[in-house]
Every structure is written in structure tokens, then in C-alpha cells.
Design an enzyme around this catalytic site. Structure first.
Site, PDB file in Angstrom:
ATOM      1  N   GLU A 149       0.831  -1.210   0.000  1.00 16.55           N
ATOM      2  CA  GLU A 149       0.000   0.000   0.000  1.00 16.55           C
ATOM      3  C   GLU A 149       0.864   1.259   0.000  1.00 16.55           C
ATOM      4  OE1 GLU A 149      -1.640   1.720   3.559  1.00 16.55           O
ATOM      5  OE2 GLU A 149      -1.394  -0.174   4.619  1.00 16.55           O
ATOM      6  N   LYS A 205      -3.053  -1.586  15.854  1.00 16.93           N
ATOM      7  CA  LYS A 205      -2.564  -0.738  16.945  1.00 16.93           C
ATOM      8  C   LYS A 205      -3.649  -0.591  17.986  1.00 16.93           C
ATOM      9  CE  LYS A 205       0.764   2.218  14.683  1.00 16.93           C
ATOM     10  NZ  LYS A 205       0.568   2.798  13.346  1.00 16.93           N
TER      11      LYS A 205
HETATM   12  N1  PSU Z   1      -3.275   1.729  11.005  1.00 13.21           N
HETATM   13  C1  PSU Z   1      -1.936   1.820  11.172  1.00 13.21           C
HETATM   14  N2  PSU Z   1      -1.199   2.399  10.199  1.00 13.21           N
HETATM   15  C2  PSU Z   1      -1.777   2.883   9.061  1.00 13.21           C
HETATM   16  C3  PSU Z   1      -3.180   2.762   8.895  1.00 13.21           C
HETATM   17  C4  PSU Z   1      -3.878   2.196   9.891  1.00 13.21           C
HETATM   18  O1  PSU Z   1      -1.417   1.391  12.193  1.00 13.21           O
HETATM   19  O2  PSU Z   1      -1.083   3.419   8.194  1.00 13.21           O
HETATM   20  C5  PSU Z   1      -3.790   3.270   7.630  1.00 13.21           C
HETATM   21  C6  PSU Z   1      -3.958   2.110   6.638  1.00 13.21           C
HETATM   22  O3  PSU Z   1      -3.812   2.605   5.325  1.00 13.21           O
HETATM   23  C7  PSU Z   1      -5.397   1.693   6.885  1.00 13.21           C
HETATM   24  C8  PSU Z   1      -6.059   3.037   7.145  1.00 13.21           C
HETATM   25  O4  PSU Z   1      -5.991   1.008   5.819  1.00 13.21           O
HETATM   26  O5  PSU Z   1      -5.113   3.758   7.907  1.00 13.21           O
HETATM   27  C9  PSU Z   1      -7.369   2.902   7.879  1.00 13.21           C
HETATM   28  O6  PSU Z   1      -7.993   4.136   7.954  1.00 13.21           O
HETATM   29  P1  PSU Z   1      -9.509   4.226   8.500  1.00 13.21           P
HETATM   30  O7  PSU Z   1      -9.420   3.866   9.953  1.00 13.21           O
HETATM   31  O8  PSU Z   1      -9.881   5.648   8.307  1.00 13.21           O
HETATM   32  O9  PSU Z   1     -10.306   3.283   7.701  1.00 13.21           O
END
Ligand code: PSU
Ligand code: MN
Length: 309
Positions: free
Chosen positions: A28, A162
């Protein structure tokens, strides 16, 4: 590939790999544009590609550049993603606008899965996935990554989630959605910076070949959707749990005081945690993503062998 290819550009390396059925691992771009500072994001992205090649697969970093879906990126495009401030966070719902308006987008887990699937790529390596946020019972904040995992046939190799998220609720939601959660040489679901979380995985596997067999069984049976392959951070790189927890608690209280919502929540929390933990969390982050790239390449190589055999 239907009409998809009208929107997509492949690097020669990836196109050749697709045409000759070589193992491929998707990566990604959110991790590059929003996850790490320059130049660590750049050197890490290059390292990940090298590790994947060294382990018998071809890397395909995915992003949207000037409205074009890139499956594999050039060095110049990587520089751009690593340095430009003009890169949007693109999840499933953002794809049509970013393409139609010719903008630049870093793909999340959800959108990377979508594009990987369109390109016929089955395995994807990243750091952590999105999930159910703490307090989701009132905010309804659940990442679109989970919905994507329920419907798109791509395996995501990650170091768990996390603890900015509610890990227990995230695992419950994955169960409801029918998404297998496999643990690489572990019974415990990892929490990104540390190897444990107090929650279990569904099935432990020890060798890449075992994971590849599970994927093959799932997709042979047309049980739609993805798989979470949870790979704990190597012990020597684990971050100090107390420091991480303190940073996360303070990031969450700041979030609650401000009116941050929607797609900004996760980037807000991640950047606060980054700010408060500095170098140590960055080092852990780099180590765990590399570890995931290696395992993903090995699983991709085994999966290719299985489907050819
Ligand atoms: N969690 C992490 N690092 C990240 C992300 C999430 O520890 O970089 C990023 C990833 O790209 C994940 C996105 O798909 O955030 C999720 O965002 P949201 O919670 O807005 O769906
Ligand atoms: Mn959200």
C-alpha cells in the site's frame, strides 16, 4: 480484467509477472505518503521491494497518480509519493472522485485490496489494518478495511492492529464478517508495536505453505473475502509498551476534545502517536513492515506453487 485496465498502468516488471503467473505481493502507499517521514518512507519502500524480490516474488506498490491506478510504481513516482503534500487518503468511497478529478491518492488497506484484486494479485503486505475504534458504540467508527476484508479475495499480511483501536471489538467484527485471522507462529493476536494483545487468533500456522493451503481452500470453495495473516513484530524490535500506551491514551483524549471525525480520525491518532514516541516507534514500524514483506513473499511463492501444481 474487464474495463479495469482502462484505468490502470502496470510497470513492465509487474505486467510480466502477471502474464507469466509469477508470485506477486501488493504494497500500500498510505504507509509511504502518510505513515512515515521523508526520507525513511522512501528508503523503507525500496527495502520492502528488495525483500520481496529476495524471497521469490515481485513487488507491486499500488497508488493513484494523476487519476491513474498504478500497479507497481517507478522510482520517480515513489519520490513523488514520498515527498508531495498533495496526496489524498483513498479508501473505497474515495476512488471514483480521485480518479475522475485526476488527483493523487495513497491507497489504504481497503483500496489496495480492491486494486490488487482487479490486477489478479492475491497477497498484500502492510503494517497494520484499520478496525473498530474505541468508543465505536457511540461514534460508529469502524474502518472500511473490515468490510473490504469480508468481500475481496486478498490476504493481508500485517502485524495486527494498533491499540488506538479496540482490539477485542475488531476481532469480534472480523468473526461476524467471516474473515479468518491466522497467526504466524503465534496463538496470540499481535498489537503492532508489541507481540501480544491478550486476544487469540483463530488458527496458528508455522510455515508459509500452511497459510497458502488455507488461502487455496478458502478461495477454491468460493468463500468470498480476505484473510488476516497476523505476523508479530520480531522480539528484538518490540517497542516499550508503557510508552506506547501513554502516547495512545493522550492521543485519544486529544481526539475527544477536538471535533475530528470521519477519515481524519485514524491519521490524527497515528500522527499524534508518532509525534509522542518519535524514533523508537518509527524503528519498530520499519522492522515490522519488512518482516511482513518477507512472509508475504514466501506465502505468495507457496500459493503460486500450489495453484500451478
Ligand atoms: N493503522 C496503522 N497504520 C496505518 C493505517 C492504519 O497502524 O497506516 C492506515 C492504513 O492505510 C489503513 C487506514 O488502511 O489507515 C485505515 O484508515 P480508517 O481507519 O480511516 O479506515
Ligand atoms: Mn473511520
Amino acid at each position: 480484467m474487464n474495463n479495469y485496465k482502462n484505468y490502470m498502468d502496470f510497470t513492465d516488471e509487474v505486467l510480466e509477472a502477471i502474464n507469466s503467473n509469477k508470485p506477486i505481493v501488493a504494497l500500500e502507499s498510505t504507509i509511504i505518503s502518510h505513515g512515515m517521514p521523508y526520507p525513511d518512507n522512501m528508503t523503507t519502500a525500496l527495502e520492502l521491494e528488495r525483500i520481496i524480490r529476495d524471497n521469490g516474488a515481485v513487488p507491486a506498490t499500488i497508488a493513484i497518480i494523476h487519476g491513474r491506478i498504478k500497479i507497481g510504481i517507478t522510482q520517480q513516482e515513489l519520490e513523488f509519493l514520498a515527498q508531495s503534500k498533495d496526496i489524498l487518503k483513498v479508501s473505497r468511497r474515495d476512488i471514483p472522485s480521485v480518479i475522475a478529478l485526476g488527483k493523487n491518492g495513497a491507497t489504504t488497506v481497503a483500496s489496495t485490496m480492491i486494486f490488487a484484486h482487479m490486477a489478479g494479485i492475491k497477497i498484500f503486505a502492510t503494517g497494520g489494518i484499520g478496525g473498530v475504534h474505541r468508543g465505536a458504540e457511540t461514534s460508529f467508527d469502524i474502518s472500511a478495511d473490515l468490510t473490504e476484508l469480508s468481500q475481496t479475495d486478498v490476504a493481508v499480511v500485517c502485524a495486527g492492529v494498533k491499540s488506538i483501536l479496540d482490539i477485542g471489538k475488531t476481532l469480534e467484527k472480523l468473526e461476524t464478517l467471516g474473515v479468518p485471522v491466522l497467526g504466524h507462529q503465534t496463538e496470540e493476536f499481535p498489537s503492532f508495536y508489541t507481540r501480544g494483545s491478550g486476544f487469540g487468533v483463530d488458527y496458528k500456522f508455522d510455515k508459509p505453505e500452511e497459510a497458502a493451503k488455507m488461502l487455496k481452500a478458502k478461495w477454491d470453495l468460493d468463500l468470498k473475502g480476505g484473510v488476516v495473516v497476523a505476523n508479530p513484530i520480531p522480539a528484538e524490535y518490540e517497542a516499550n509498551q508503557e510508552m506506547i500506551n501513554k502516547a495512545i491514551d493522550s492521543a485519544i483524549s486529544e481526539l475527544n476534545e477536538k471535533s475530528v471525525n470521519g477519515k481524519e480520525v485514524t491519521p490524527f491518532l497515528l500522527s499524534k502517536v508518532k509525534e509522542l514516541t518519535g524514533g523508537e516507534s518509527l524503528e519498530a514500524n520499519i522492522a515490522l513492515v519488512k518482516n511482513n514483506a518477507k512472509l508475504a513473499a514466501q506465502i505468495a511463492a507457496e500459493y503460486s506453487r500450489l495453484i500451478k501444481g
